[in-house]
Design a protein around this motif. Structure first.
Motif, PDB file in Angstrom:
ATOM      1  N   PHE A   1      48.290  39.876  47.000  1.00  0.00           N
ATOM      2  CA  PHE A   1      48.610  39.722  48.404  1.00  0.00           C
ATOM      3  C   PHE A   1      49.460  40.529  48.962  1.00  0.00           C
ATOM      4  CE2 PHE A   1      52.123  38.554  45.170  1.00  0.00           C
ATOM      5  CZ  PHE A   1      52.816  39.415  45.882  1.00  0.00           C
ATOM      6  N   GLY A   2      49.240  40.543  50.111  1.00  0.00           N
ATOM      7  CA  GLY A   2      50.086  41.791  50.907  1.00  0.00           C
ATOM      8  C   GLY A   2      49.531  42.450  50.594  1.00  0.00           C
ATOM      9  N   ALA A   3      50.189  44.605  50.710  1.00  0.00           N
ATOM     10  CA  ALA A   3      49.012  45.389  50.917  1.00  0.00           C
ATOM     11  C   ALA A   3      48.014  45.610  50.148  1.00  0.00           C
ATOM     12  CB  ALA A   3      50.475  46.760  50.605  1.00  0.00           C
ATOM     13  N   ASP A   4      48.506  44.879  48.351  1.00  0.00           N
ATOM     14  CA  ASP A   4      47.341  44.851  47.653  1.00  0.00           C
ATOM     15  C   ASP A   4      46.124  44.513  47.598  1.00  0.00           C
ATOM     16  OD1 ASP A   4      49.073  46.485  45.816  1.00  0.00           O
ATOM     17  OD2 ASP A   4      50.162  44.617  45.377  1.00  0.00           O
ATOM     18  N   LEU A   5      46.206  42.872  48.454  1.00  0.00           N
ATOM     19  CA  LEU A   5      45.133  41.983  49.549  1.00  0.00           C
ATOM     20  C   LEU A   5      43.892  43.052  49.935  1.00  0.00           C
ATOM     21  CD1 LEU A   5      43.557  39.675  49.376  1.00  0.00           C
ATOM     22  CD2 LEU A   5      45.380  39.070  51.366  1.00  0.00           C
ATOM     23  N   GLN A   6      45.049  43.842  50.837  1.00  0.00           N
ATOM     24  CA  GLN A   6      44.191  44.777  52.068  1.00  0.00           C
ATOM     25  C   GLN A   6      43.673  45.672  51.667  1.00  0.00           C
ATOM     26  OE1 GLN A   6      47.288  45.666  55.220  1.00  0.00           O
ATOM     27  NE2 GLN A   6      48.271  43.928  54.512  1.00  0.00           N
ATOM     28  N   LYS A   7      43.966  46.648  50.762  1.00  0.00           N
ATOM     29  CA  LYS A   7      43.685  47.376  50.362  1.00  0.00           C
ATOM     30  C   LYS A   7      42.131  46.649  49.217  1.00  0.00           C
ATOM     31  CE  LYS A   7      47.505  49.244  48.039  1.00  0.00           C
ATOM     32  NZ  LYS A   7      48.543  50.542  47.722  1.00  0.00           N
ATOM     33  N   PHE A   8      42.641  45.671  48.196  1.00  0.00           N
ATOM     34  CA  PHE A   8      41.438  44.904  47.736  1.00  0.00           C
ATOM     35  C   PHE A   8      40.496  44.702  48.962  1.00  0.00           C
ATOM     36  CE2 PHE A   8      39.780  41.429  45.186  1.00  0.00           C
ATOM     37  CZ  PHE A   8      39.520  42.358  44.530  1.00  0.00           C
TER      38      PHE A   8
END
Lengths: 403, 249, 622
Positions: A230-237
């Motif tokens: 979620f959050g920044a990780d989700l956006q990168k993924f």
């Protein structure tokens, strides 16, 4: 010289003690609200707004049992140690009637255990860890939001329907991610008709190497993906996955990604067709949600996030409980919490007696892009009640829970 | 009787460049020996091979017959070797007396001590040593407040705390005025005689060397080219050639 | 095999931006010897500024102009920081400069929150590089290819700058020998400002180039700074090529860990992706154990911290002993006068006082750097918690916690004292991170990220005042041990080794062994503090051994005054009190805390106690 310094230090402390003690007002019921406002502002700023909206509504209607609600907000610095100190301050100096809040699971557990030790009521609003109401549950700690197991359970039937064999699981490498991954595997194994197998990727929270993870998923030839980031990780993924074609013909089931806190940042990267839990705030037109949404937008000139709902529902629950108990006596408040029914923006919720968990649910639907923004379509509300384990199982899970 | 310090066949090269090419010399108890040579002659390397800063490639250093070749500074101290530094090295955060006490505590293997006050250890012995080098009045002052000449004397007192049998002094008079130089060397020589210790020092001031050394060892390009009494060395042709007549003494 | 190759490309793409940020820090360190914690904040600002440019001006101009603008804007900020803050404290101990930059981190983070708000901001893709090309049958982002090329190009440009220009010559000279630059007649002020401009520029660019790959978030600053430290240290402080090689090594190791995924080793299933949490620190620890100055680094000559101001200790005077006794009595009487919460707060202060005092032993008395003292605090806490869960009593648990911390400090210390200066500090940091990640991931024993709960003191001591007195006794004794040690032969030997290592060796002191013992003792005492801490909170989770906790301890020691006995204790009190008070009274408490620390550091470079002592000395002298 040493004495001088000690004197200085102690007299400074004394000054502060007197200073804040004078603020005690008898007429109000004080709530001590502890949260990681500084560390998790994206969720907690809307949360605080939702909180204030509910409190203002209640106080405008004359308060509870003739007394107004007053909340003392404290930042826990995102560490359990500081949270416990703040809790001590709220309880011993501010004389709050009860504690509430917390976002991070470890902080929630620490404050929950503190509540048991000091015999104060604690309404945990947001932390998701299963342990809070099960393995480490206690009679003083209650939780509003659906826990990790429940959130996962909402998605598993959808995942099972996909009939995919090889699942890739991407999760943040800490308890929430691990727990979600484990529940997912457990539930899917019991519900899937054919055989299933799993490939896992644990990414450090907030620092996923998305390109490599997407690549590893492609190389592992997974048929479908369960995402917990979620959050920044989700956006990168999501961005890497879009660029590298990971989501072409590969369905994704994803926890929390439909919550405005996370979905709104994706904008035109929003992947189509992901099956998610979330909060389609524009489209829920039940009377209770409409009233909440209108009041929120009027007051803050901003739209509600899931945090707003959580903050709002927490205050409403506390008010309902206080009304029922008619007193701030801890035992009476504990009793009042049992099977307490509250109207939340998501409809009626019940605070279960068997594990102190509310039945507030979440919305399950699919992601779609609309005007360059992410929205949820084909959504439905999943009542928290329907995804809770059986009472026997709960009893077994709470075996470690202490009185 | 074996020599106090005996150096034989000492060798060291750095990356193929030979700095010391096989040196033999000795120093007796109660004797002050100077090691001299122009820059790059190898005297500093030679000195550092003896004091444990460097490990020799070959050869042997012995102290009263005991092989001390390649021992670490720490072990050399235990063998009875003391040294002073070209740039004075003292413990700046301690008083003058505490500097000496530190060395005494080390000598008596008390530095792992947890149950006593360091300042109360060996006070008498420390005071005697300070009296010996003429620092009694400065004993309680912060070491950092000492004048340069006094620091040198403090270094000597610290060195003597070990009751050494060999004292190595690296450029002892560097940075001092002529009067101070002679005073320090007289002091060093006196303790050398009184305590029957061998004194080996390097020095670039030829006045100091020829006035105070009992014997002089001259190095050039990694080799020993002459040794003997000051008058013998002064008369040596090769020394004169190397120093290009700079020995106007 | 193709998978391996593509993962290599992934690693190289990640390495580019890391290299840019790291080389900036490395150059700054080389010239100024400042370990700039705020470098990660510069990187974060780069991402945010690039976001603003790219979203307000659309298209190629917005994006590429934004990259340049971010670099320039961050360079300006770097110069301002250098001129307004750091320039005033170059003569202070190196660690103090570190604390000042840490204060800047707090301020910049809150400033970013105020300007850009709390939400993550995902920037646009880079114009012209939005898609992917096919490499070995895999779609590989064109932007990643561009990043790889840019990384190499920047390496070449910087190499040319260092080799061919006068500025580069000066930078190299200053890195290798500061006195030489003085001799060259260089305006040192200008050089320092210039290197800050260059380093910050690179951090800004490095951040801006990440915009298409990750959103701007407020957690980026500390997220990257640890990686950057690792890269700089592995490469060798001040080394341009070292930073390049190290950035590649770190990025590749991570990419391969992810590529490996789950593997069965010797019949045990092992999840390699979980290693990404700590892989870089393991690599750093290994490099430092075998190459004490990093891969390409040279030994650093550290400027002497002004030890000369320290007066000889002598014996504790009767006045001091009287003051101590009075202090103890006052502390013991406190609960009678103040409310219960004061006891709670004072309990925290006492615990941190011991924690800071034990760190003071290492960095003050022994003169060794440590960025990882929280490891021992955390191990003490976990040791005590686990002992309690295993059924041991309160005192036995305290003892076992301390014993665990002591044992760990003995193992880690053995390696650490073999290094010097910043390298040693970084190795302590690496060990602390390794401890943290073990605690964080070992669910079955440590409870993972949730930690352990329900660790309360026995019923008789659970009252807030009683527990305060218990803490006063345990931590008070601990602090007294820290103070006492300084007066003993052992403490003197540690100071001797710090004042002059060559001299200490020449008088037969086993310097490394002494330092090892000092490190272990300090670790054990920090463990005592940690063990008491867990009982005061009832729970424990991994962040007690994380970097911020180590930094807190450093701030306490330096705020109070390094090389003073009372300093760490006063620092702990001031810091804890400030944090407690500020967090309550303002939304922007983080920035205010940063500003207060910065102010204290600039006004009292010797720390609070150190400055009072100096003031008293001057008055006596006058």
């Amino acid at each position: 010289m040493k004495t001088k310094l000690f004197l200085l230090a102690t007299s400074a402390t004394a000054f502060f003690a007197i200073h804040s003690a004078s603020a005690v007002a008898q007429a109000t019921i004080k709530i001590g609200e502890i949260n990681s406002y500084k560390a998790q502002p994206a969720f907690l700023e809307p949360y605080k707004k939702g909180w204030e909206l509910a409190q203002d509504e209640i106080n405008a209607a004359g308060g509870v049992n003739g007394r107004k609600l007053e909340t003392i907000f404290r930042d826990d610095n995102a560490t359990p140690g500081d949270a416990v100190r703040v809790a001590e301050e709220l309880v011993s100096r501010e004389k709050v009637a009860l504690l509430s809040g917390t976002f991070l699971s470890n902080v929630g557990l620490a404050v929950g255990d503190f509540a048991k030790q000091r015999k104060v009521l604690f309404i945990a609003s947001e932390p998701l860890t299963d342990k809070l109401t099960w393995a480490n549950g206690n009679d003083y700690t209650f939780r509003l939001r659906a826990n990790t197991a429940m959130q996962t359970a909402m998605l598993v039937p959808e995942a099972a329907k996909l009939n995919k064999k090889r699942w890739g699981i991407v999760y943040p490498n800490y308890e929430y991610g691990q727990s979600a991954a484990n529940w997912f595997k457990k539930y899917l194994l019991s519900q899937a008709t054919g055989g299933v197998e799993f490939v896992e990727q644990a990414a450090p929270l907030g620092r996923i190497d998305a390109g490599s993870v997407v690549q590893a998923m492609l190389d592992a030839k997974v048929d479908a993906i369960f995402n917990v980031t979620f959050g920044a990780d989700l956006q990168k993924f999501v961005r890497e996955g879009n660029t590298r074609g990971l989501f072409n013909n590969r369905p994704v089931v994803s926890l929390l990604s439909g919550e405005p806190e996370y979905l709104d940042t994706l904008k035109d990267e929003t992947p189509n067709g992901w099956i998610v839990t979330g909060y389609p705030w524009t489209e829920i037109n039940t009377p209770e949600h409409k009233a909440f949404r209108d009041a929120y937008q009027k007051k803050f000139n901003d739209y509600p996030r899931l945090g707003s709902v959580v903050g709002y529902a927490t205050v409403k629950s506390i008010a309902a409980m206080l009304k029922k108990s008619g007193s701030t006596d801890v035992a009476k408040m504990q009793a009042a919490m049992k099977n307490l029914e509250v109207m939340s923006p998501f409809g009626k919720i019940v605070w279960r007696a068997q594990d102190n968990q509310s039945t507030m649910g979440a919305y399950v639907g699919k992601l779609a892009k609309k005007d360059g923004k992410g929205v949820m379509v084909d959504w439905r509300y999943v009542d928290g009640k329907s995804v809770q384990p059986t009472d026997d199982e709960v009893k077994r899970l709470r075996v470690g829970a202490k009185k | 009787m074996s020599k106090a310090l005996e150096v034989s066949g000492l060798k060291k090269s750095f990356g193929g460049v030979a700095a010391v090419r096989g040196i033999d010399f000795h120093a007796d108890a109660g004797e002050a020996v100077a090691l001299i040579g122009s820059n790059g002659a190898g005297k500093t390397t030679c000195f550092n091979l003896i004091n444990g800063q460097l490990t020799p490639d070959g050869g042997r250093v012995s102290l009263f017959g005991l092989d001390i070749t390649g021992r670490s500074p720490e072990l050399l101290f235990r063998s009875g070797v003391a040294r002073t530094f070209q740039i004075t090295a003292t413990f700046a955060s301690m008083s003058v007396r505490e500097n000496v006490q530190m060395a005494l505590m080390s000598r008596h293997r008390e530095v792992a001590g947890f149950f006593s006050l360091a300042t109360s250890r060996h006070t008498v012995a420390a005071n005697e040593l300070l009296a010996d080098v003429g620092l009694s009045e400065q004993a309680s002052r912060p070491c950092a407040a000492l004048a340069y000449g006094d620091l040198k004397r403090l270094e000597l007192a610290v060195a003597l705390a070990n009751e050494p049998r060999l004292l190595l002094m690296d450029e002892p008079t560097a940075g001092m005025s002529p009067e101070e130089r002679n005073a320090l060397m007289r002091l060093a020589l006196r303790v050398c005689r009184e305590r029957k210790l061998a004194l080996l020092f390097t020095e670039h001031d030829m006045d100091v060397v020829f006035t105070h050394a009992d014997r002089i060892i001259v190095m050039n390009r990694g080799r020993l080219i002459a040794q003997g009494s000051p008058s013998e060395v002064r008369a040596n042709e090769e020394v004169r050639a190397v120093y290009l007549g700079s020995l106007h003494v | 095999m193709t998978a391996f190759f593509v993962q290599t490309l992934n690693g190289l793409a990640s390495a580019s931006s890391l290299f840019l940020v790291a080389v900036g820090l490395s150059l700054i360190f080389g010239v100024t010897r400042i370990v700039n914690f705020a470098h990660g904040s510069f990187y974060m600002l780069g991402v945010y500024i690039a976001y603003t440019c790219a979203t307000s001006l659309s298209g190629a101009l917005g994006f590429w102009g934004g990259v340049l603008a971010a670099g320039l804007a961050v360079a300006v900020i770097g110069v301002l920081v250098e001129m307004l803050v750091l320039r005033r404290i170059y003569s202070s101990p190196e660690l103090l400069q570190l604390i000042a930059t840490f204060a800047l981190v707090l301020i910049i983070k809150d400033a970013a929150l105020a300007i850009w708000g709390p939400e993550d901001l995902l920037g646009p893709r880079a114009p012209g590089f939005t898609g992917a090309v096919e490499i070995f049958g895999r779609a590989f982002p064109t932007y990643d290819l561009l990043l790889i090329a840019l990384g190499v190009a920047m390496l070449l440009v910087l190499t040319a700058l260092m080799k061919k220009t006068r500025f580069g010559l000066l930078l190299r000279a200053a890195t290798e020998d500061r006195e030489m630059t003085d001799a060259l007649g260089v305006n040192q002020k200008l050089l320092f400002t210039a290197v800050f401009a260059l380093g910050s520029f690179l951090a800004g660019i490095g951040g801006a180039l990440q915009l298409p790959r990750e959103p701007a978030t407020l957690a980026m600053d500390l997220g990257i700074i640890a990686d950057v430290f690792v890269v700089v240290v592995i490469g060798g402080l001040g080394s341009l090529h070292g930073a390049f090689v190290a950035a590649i090594i770190i990025s590749l190791v991570k990419a391969y860990c992810i590529g490996l995924g789950s593997q069965t080793l010797f019949g045990v299933e092992f999840e390699f992706s979980k290693l990404t949490l700590v892989a870089e620190f393991i690599v750093m620890a290994l490099v430092l154990v075998f190459k004490p100055n990093g891969l390409f680094g040279k030994p650093i000559i550290h400027s002497q911290t002004s030890a000369a101001v320290e007066l000889p200790l002598g014996k504790p005077s009767n006045i001091q002993l009287g003051a101590l006794l009075a202090g103890i009595l006052l502390l013991a009487a406190m609960p009678a006068v103040f409310d219960e919460y004061t006891s709670v707060l004072a309990t925290d202060v006492l615990i941190f006082a011991l924690f800071a005092a034990s760190l003071g032993l290492i960095i003050g008395t022994a003169g060794l750097g440590s960025f990882g003292h929280a490891a021992y605090f955390g191990l003490g806490a976990y040791g005590a918690a686990l002992a309690t869960q295993a059924g041991f009593g309160f005192l036995s648990s305290l003892f076992l916690g301390a014993a665990l911390a002591l044992a760990a400090a003995m193992v880690f210390g053995w390696f650490c004292v073999r290094l010097s200066g910043t390298y040693m500090a970084m190795l302590t940091l690496a060990f602390a991170q390794i401890v943290w990640s073990i605690v964080f991931q070992w669910d079955a024993v440590t409870g993972g990220s949730n930690g352990l709960v329900g660790i309360w003191p026995p019923e008789a001591l659970s009252d807030r005042d009683y527990f305060y007195w218990t803490t006063l006794t345990v931590c008070g004794v601990g602090v007294l041990v820290c103070w006492w040690v300084v007066y003993t032969p052992f403490g003197y030997a540690l100071r001797a080794a710090r004042d002059s290592t060559v001299k200490a060796l020449a008088i037969g002191l086993s310097v490394k062994r002494l330092q090892w013992a000092g490190f272990a003792l300090a670790g054990g005492l920090a463990g005592v503090a940690g063990a008491v801490y867990v009982f005061s909170k009832g729970s424990i989770s991994p962040e007690v051994s994380a970097i911020p906790r180590s930094v807190d301890a450093l701030v306490m020691v330096l705020l109070g005054g390094i090389n003073t006995l009372l300093g760490p204790v006063v620092g702990a009190a001031v810091f804890t009190y400030l944090q407690d008070t500020l967090a309550r009274s303002t939304d922007y408490w983080r920035a205010v805390l940063g500003a207060v620390i910065l102010l204290l550091v600039m006004l009292f470079p010797r720390g609070i106690v150190g400055s009072i002592k100096q003031f008293a000395q001057r008055r006596r002298a006058a």
